[in-house]
Design a protein around this motif. Structure first.
Motif, mmCIF file in Angstrom:
data_model
loop_
_atom_site.group_PDB
_atom_site.id
_atom_site.type_symbol
_atom_site.label_atom_id
_atom_site.label_comp_id
_atom_site.label_asym_id
_atom_site.label_seq_id
_atom_site.Cartn_x
_atom_site.Cartn_y
_atom_site.Cartn_z
ATOM 1 N N GLY A 317 0.825 -1.201 0.000
ATOM 2 C CA GLY A 317 0.000 0.000 0.000
ATOM 3 C C GLY A 317 0.866 1.259 0.000
ATOM 4 O O GLY A 317 2.095 1.205 -0.054
ATOM 5 N N GLU A 318 0.217 2.398 0.092
ATOM 6 C CA GLU A 318 0.950 3.661 0.113
ATOM 7 C C GLU A 318 1.470 3.949 1.518
ATOM 8 O O GLU A 318 0.887 3.538 2.509
ATOM 9 C CB GLU A 318 0.033 4.814 -0.334
ATOM 10 N N ARG A 319 2.585 4.666 1.592
ATOM 11 C CA ARG A 319 3.058 5.113 2.888
ATOM 12 C C ARG A 319 2.068 6.101 3.481
ATOM 13 O O ARG A 319 1.507 6.934 2.786
ATOM 14 C CB ARG A 319 4.435 5.790 2.753
ATOM 15 N N THR A 320 1.884 6.018 4.793
ATOM 16 C CA THR A 320 0.954 6.906 5.464
ATOM 17 C C THR A 320 1.360 8.359 5.251
ATOM 18 O O THR A 320 2.500 8.734 5.521
ATOM 19 C CB THR A 320 0.916 6.593 6.971
ATOM 20 N N ASN A 321 0.430 9.154 4.770
ATOM 21 C CA ASN A 321 0.685 10.584 4.526
ATOM 22 C C ASN A 321 1.919 10.812 3.662
ATOM 23 O O ASN A 321 2.630 11.803 3.821
ATOM 24 C CB ASN A 321 0.850 11.329 5.859
ATOM 25 N N ALA A 322 2.189 9.889 2.742
ATOM 26 C CA ALA A 322 3.323 10.004 1.814
ATOM 27 C C ALA A 322 4.641 10.224 2.558
ATOM 28 O O ALA A 322 5.504 10.963 2.112
ATOM 29 C CB ALA A 322 3.078 11.140 0.812
ATOM 30 N N THR A 323 4.786 9.590 3.732
ATOM 31 C CA THR A 323 6.019 9.740 4.504
ATOM 32 C C THR A 323 7.161 9.041 3.796
ATOM 33 O O THR A 323 7.028 7.907 3.368
ATOM 34 C CB THR A 323 5.836 9.132 5.906
ATOM 35 N N PRO A 324 8.318 9.687 3.688
ATOM 36 C CA PRO A 324 9.397 9.109 2.896
ATOM 37 C C PRO A 324 10.096 7.947 3.578
ATOM 38 O O PRO A 324 9.960 7.723 4.782
ATOM 39 C CB PRO A 324 10.360 10.295 2.720
ATOM 40 N N TRP A 325 10.877 7.229 2.765
ATOM 41 C CA TRP A 325 11.726 6.155 3.276
ATOM 42 C C TRP A 325 13.022 6.725 3.836
ATOM 43 O O TRP A 325 13.571 6.218 4.810
ATOM 44 C CB TRP A 325 11.998 5.169 2.129
ATOM 45 N N LEU A 326 13.527 7.815 3.264
ATOM 46 C CA LEU A 326 14.737 8.478 3.739
ATOM 47 C C LEU A 326 14.452 9.966 3.841
ATOM 48 O O LEU A 326 13.837 10.542 2.937
ATOM 49 C CB LEU A 326 15.915 8.227 2.789
ATOM 50 N N ALA A 327 14.878 10.586 4.953
ATOM 51 C CA ALA A 327 14.610 12.013 5.145
ATOM 52 C C ALA A 327 15.794 12.679 5.816
ATOM 53 O O ALA A 327 16.515 12.073 6.610
ATOM 54 C CB ALA A 327 13.348 12.218 5.980
ATOM 55 N N VAL A 328 15.975 13.967 5.487
ATOM 56 C CA VAL A 328 17.033 14.792 6.068
ATOM 57 C C VAL A 328 16.370 15.953 6.792
ATOM 58 O O VAL A 328 15.458 16.593 6.245
ATOM 59 C CB VAL A 328 17.980 15.347 4.977
ATOM 60 N N GLY A 329 16.802 16.229 8.017
ATOM 61 C CA GLY A 329 16.216 17.361 8.716
ATOM 62 C C GLY A 329 16.690 17.451 10.145
ATOM 63 O O GLY A 329 17.592 16.736 10.578
ATOM 64 N N ARG A 330 16.054 18.350 10.895
ATOM 65 C CA ARG A 330 16.405 18.597 12.278
ATOM 66 C C ARG A 330 15.630 17.665 13.198
ATOM 67 O O ARG A 330 14.629 17.057 12.808
ATOM 68 C CB ARG A 330 16.111 20.056 12.639
ATOM 69 N N ALA A 331 16.098 17.562 14.435
ATOM 70 C CA ALA A 331 15.407 16.751 15.428
ATOM 71 C C ALA A 331 13.968 17.237 15.598
ATOM 72 O O ALA A 331 13.686 18.439 15.538
ATOM 73 C CB ALA A 331 16.148 16.822 16.765
ATOM 74 N N ARG A 332 13.074 16.275 15.778
ATOM 75 C CA ARG A 332 11.640 16.501 15.970
ATOM 76 C C ARG A 332 10.926 16.961 14.703
ATOM 77 O O ARG A 332 9.757 17.288 14.738
ATOM 78 C CB ARG A 332 11.378 17.512 17.097
ATOM 79 N N GLN A 333 11.650 17.008 13.596
ATOM 80 C CA GLN A 333 11.018 17.445 12.354
ATOM 81 C C GLN A 333 11.089 16.388 11.268
ATOM 82 O O GLN A 333 10.678 16.643 10.136
ATOM 83 C CB GLN A 333 11.687 18.732 11.852
ATOM 84 N N VAL A 334 11.592 15.197 11.582
ATOM 85 C CA VAL A 334 11.802 14.168 10.558
ATOM 86 C C VAL A 334 11.167 12.859 11.012
ATOM 87 O O VAL A 334 11.427 12.380 12.118
ATOM 88 C CB VAL A 334 13.304 13.951 10.297
ATOM 89 N N THR A 335 10.346 12.283 10.154
ATOM 90 C CA THR A 335 9.751 10.970 10.399
ATOM 91 C C THR A 335 9.810 10.161 9.110
ATOM 92 O O THR A 335 9.522 10.684 8.030
ATOM 93 C CB THR A 335 8.287 11.090 10.863
ATOM 94 N N VAL A 336 10.199 8.900 9.221
ATOM 95 C CA VAL A 336 10.210 7.994 8.067
ATOM 96 C C VAL A 336 9.339 6.788 8.403
ATOM 97 O O VAL A 336 9.256 6.368 9.559
ATOM 98 C CB VAL A 336 11.643 7.533 7.713
ATOM 99 N N ARG A 337 8.693 6.258 7.381
ATOM 100 C CA ARG A 337 7.824 5.093 7.592
ATOM 101 C C ARG A 337 7.963 4.121 6.430
ATOM 102 O O ARG A 337 8.232 4.512 5.295
ATOM 103 C CB ARG A 337 6.354 5.518 7.699
ATOM 104 N N THR A 338 7.743 2.864 6.729
ATOM 105 C CA THR A 338 7.590 1.879 5.666
ATOM 106 C C THR A 338 6.148 1.940 5.163
ATOM 107 O O THR A 338 5.300 2.621 5.733
ATOM 108 C CB THR A 338 7.884 0.461 6.182
ATOM 109 N N ALA A 339 5.897 1.209 4.103
ATOM 110 C CA ALA A 339 4.543 1.166 3.550
ATOM 111 C C ALA A 339 3.708 0.115 4.271
ATOM 112 O O ALA A 339 4.228 -0.790 4.919
ATOM 113 C CB ALA A 339 4.595 0.845 2.058
ATOM 114 N N GLN A 340 2.413 0.242 4.145
ATOM 115 C CA GLN A 340 1.529 -0.845 4.558
ATOM 116 C C GLN A 340 1.702 -1.997 3.573
ATOM 117 O O GLN A 340 2.035 -1.792 2.404
ATOM 118 C CB GLN A 340 0.078 -0.383 4.553
ATOM 119 N N ALA A 341 1.466 -3.195 4.042
ATOM 120 C CA ALA A 341 1.658 -4.344 3.142
ATOM 121 C C ALA A 341 0.847 -5.540 3.623
ATOM 122 O O ALA A 341 0.522 -5.670 4.813
ATOM 123 C CB ALA A 341 3.127 -4.718 3.054
ATOM 124 N N ARG A 342 0.545 -6.422 2.661
ATOM 125 C CA ARG A 342 -0.041 -7.728 2.954
ATOM 126 C C ARG A 342 0.759 -8.781 2.193
ATOM 127 O O ARG A 342 1.109 -8.575 1.032
ATOM 128 C CB ARG A 342 -1.513 -7.781 2.537
#
Length: 543
Positions: A317-342
């Motif tokens: 499935g799609e990543r929640t809220n289009a959250t990336p697999w890799l992200a660059v940023g400051r603390a408390r401003q970066v979240t990465v997620r895997t996709a939903q899957a079956r």
């Protein structure tokens, strides 16, 4: 008449005017001297406050010591430290300037310093000023520390045929990967920005920054070819160039899986500060976002002792809220997620006991997103650069069961499990059901020190529901039911024998699960995270 003549006599008027004017000019001069002295002292005190704030921002948790060290210089004598307040600074123009600094004693990246000095008056006392005028100044400095983090980057080392089948299925064309090819890709690294630099040249797009590049439509083959030009591994480069000519002709938009954060405005790489990413991870993510349908059904013949064949079905499935697999940023401003899957892994076992024929083990998994949140970037001088990621592993459920495959790809509908037929002969029938729910896990803090980051270590967080492997946990909890007619065998004996057979096969099933899922960037009941780079900023005055 004489009195009238005296009134008309104007001799000496100039002297009177000059006496009064000189008094005023002397007072103005005296005031000017004191004003200039106070002005120069204010500039000096403000400069000391600025220097102390930048020193404190370099290590906000010990900022008071850093600020006192600045005031200890002989040139800064006569100035005292009033307060040092650590905090966090948000460079957001939509926030009022006086609200961008917020006090934070836990994970600060900025400091606000107040100092006090003063100047002695020379002539001001005659005008009502005291012998000394106190002058205070406040300065705020912030250090923009950033980190690049990614999730789901570990790869299991297994039969190259499985890797080839899964990646080829995701790519939509035969990639012809051998075991050596797969191992070369999984061990090769690239610098993210150097790769984007090479991709900019290949794509020949009219864009100026890396942010504009990843927002554009880019040919998948160009992305893979740029990987080949970037990696230092000759074998991996050779494999990638071959793959670039085999993948389907389709476009990718890298912004869907990569968030460059403050680096989006960059247009060139910094070789001294690389963001090291696995070549196979980048290849996989580019292939996944390039697919029109993120679904895969394969018949595998894994070269794993004890397993004969497997039907593999994966729906991503799609990543929640289009959250990336890799992200660059400051603390408390970066979240990465895997996709939903079956996932459905329907496997046959070799060497079934007591003439039971082929034993079938259908493993069904439903995964929510695993998540990593950059909670802290620590650039303190004492411990060296470090980062902390709050990790929630992939939750959901895993089961030995049969399902309605017609609703398998409908993520809005719950999976309905039913007992699976694991063995079927004319006079013997065996069914099984096991259901483990992966839930109730709170975020766990995972710290990466300087050595972890330099070595590119991946760290994992597991749920408590699975112990010693997914398949092993399922087998321990499975409910087996055997029905026997006319064979003179005890159902209890068959049940026990069947359970032992599944226990023996569990490690092989776990190996197959790990490999096939890792190629899609997923794990059951766990999350793998990595700090790809950490950059400690230079303190800057912000207010």
């Amino acid at each position: 008449m004489k009195r009238l003549r005296n009134w008309r006599d104007r001799r000496g008027n100039i002297s009177i005017v000059m006496a009064g004017g000189l008094t005023m000019l002397t007072a103005a001069g005296a005031l000017g001297v004191d004003t200039a002295s106070l002005f120069l002292e204010r500039r000096r005190v403000q400069g000391i406050a600025d220097a102390a704030a930048m020193a404190a921002a370099s290590a906000p948790l010990t900022g008071e010591d850093e600020a006192r060290a600045v005031l200890a210089f002989p040139a800064n004598g006569g100035t005292s430290l009033v307060a040092v307040i650590p905090g966090r600074y948000t460079a957001d123009p939509t926030i009022a300037a006086d609200a961008r600094f917020q006090t934070d004693w836990i994970a600060p990246d900025a400091a606000r310093v107040t100092v006090e000095g003063g100047a002695d008056t020379i002539f001001g006392r005659a005008l009502g000023l005291g012998p000394r005028v106190a002058i205070s100044a406040t300065a705020t400095a912030a250090r923009i520390d950033t980190a690049a983090i990614s999730i789901g980057t570990r790869f299991a080392a297994l039969d190259g045929g499985v890797a080839n089948a899964v990646l080829s299925g995701l790519a939509g064309s035969e990639l012809s990967l051998s075991v050596m090819d797969y191992n070369a890709l999984s061990s090769a690294d690239v610098d993210l920005l150097t790769w984007l630099d090479a991709l900019h040249g290949k794509a020949d797009l009219d864009v100026g920054t890396f942010g504009e590049l990843i927002a554009a439509d880019i040919r998948l083959s160009d992305a893979i070819s740029a990987l080949a030009d970037t990696t230092a591994s000759l074998h991996a480069a050779q494999v990638l160039r071959a793959l670039a000519g085999r993948v389907a002709d389709r476009n990718v938009r890298l912004r869907d899986v990569i968030d460059l954060g403050p680096l989006a405005e960059s247009s060139s790489a910094d070789p001294k500060r690389p963001i090291t990413v696995g070549a196979l991870s980048l290849l996989r993510e580019a292939i996944l976002i390039g697919g029109e349908a993120r679904a895969l059904t394969l018949d595998l013949s894994p070269a794993i002792p004890g397993l004969t064949s497997t039907r593999y079905r994966l729906e991503i499935g799609e990543r929640t809220n289009a959250t990336p697999w890799l992200a660059v940023g400051r603390a408390r401003q970066v979240t990465v997620r895997t996709a939903q899957a079956r996932l459905l892994l329907d496997t046959r076992l070799l060497n079934a006991p007591l003439g039971l024929g082929t034993i079938r083990v259908p493993i069904v998994a439903e995964l929510a997103s695993a998540e990593g949140h950059l909670s802290q970037v620590d650039c303190s001088r004492g411990t060296g650069p470090a980062a902390t990621i709050d990790v929630v592993p992939s939750l959901g459920r895993v089961a030995i069961a049969d399902i309605d495959e017609g609703s398998f790809s409908q993520f809005t509908l719950p999976l309905v499990l039913r007992r699976a037929t694991v063995a079927a002969l004319p006079l013997v029938s065996a069914t099984a059901l096991a259901d483990i729910r992966l839930e109730g896990t709170t975020a766990q803090a995972v710290r990466f020190n300087a050595d972890d980051i330099a070595a590119g270590r991946t760290k994992s967080v597991h749920t408590n529901n699975i112990v010693g492997g997914v398949a092993a946990s399922l087998v321990r909890s499975v409910d087996l039911r055997v029905s026997v007619l006319g064979l003179g065998l005890s159902a209890g004996v068959l049940t026990s024998t069947l359970g032992n057979t599944l226990s023996v096969a569990a490690p092989a099933l776990d190996a197959l699960l790990d490999t096939t899922l890792s190629l899609a960037g997923l794990q059951l009941g766990e999350a793998d995270v990595k700090v790809d780079a950490l950059r400690c900023g230079v303190p800057l005055l912000v207010g």
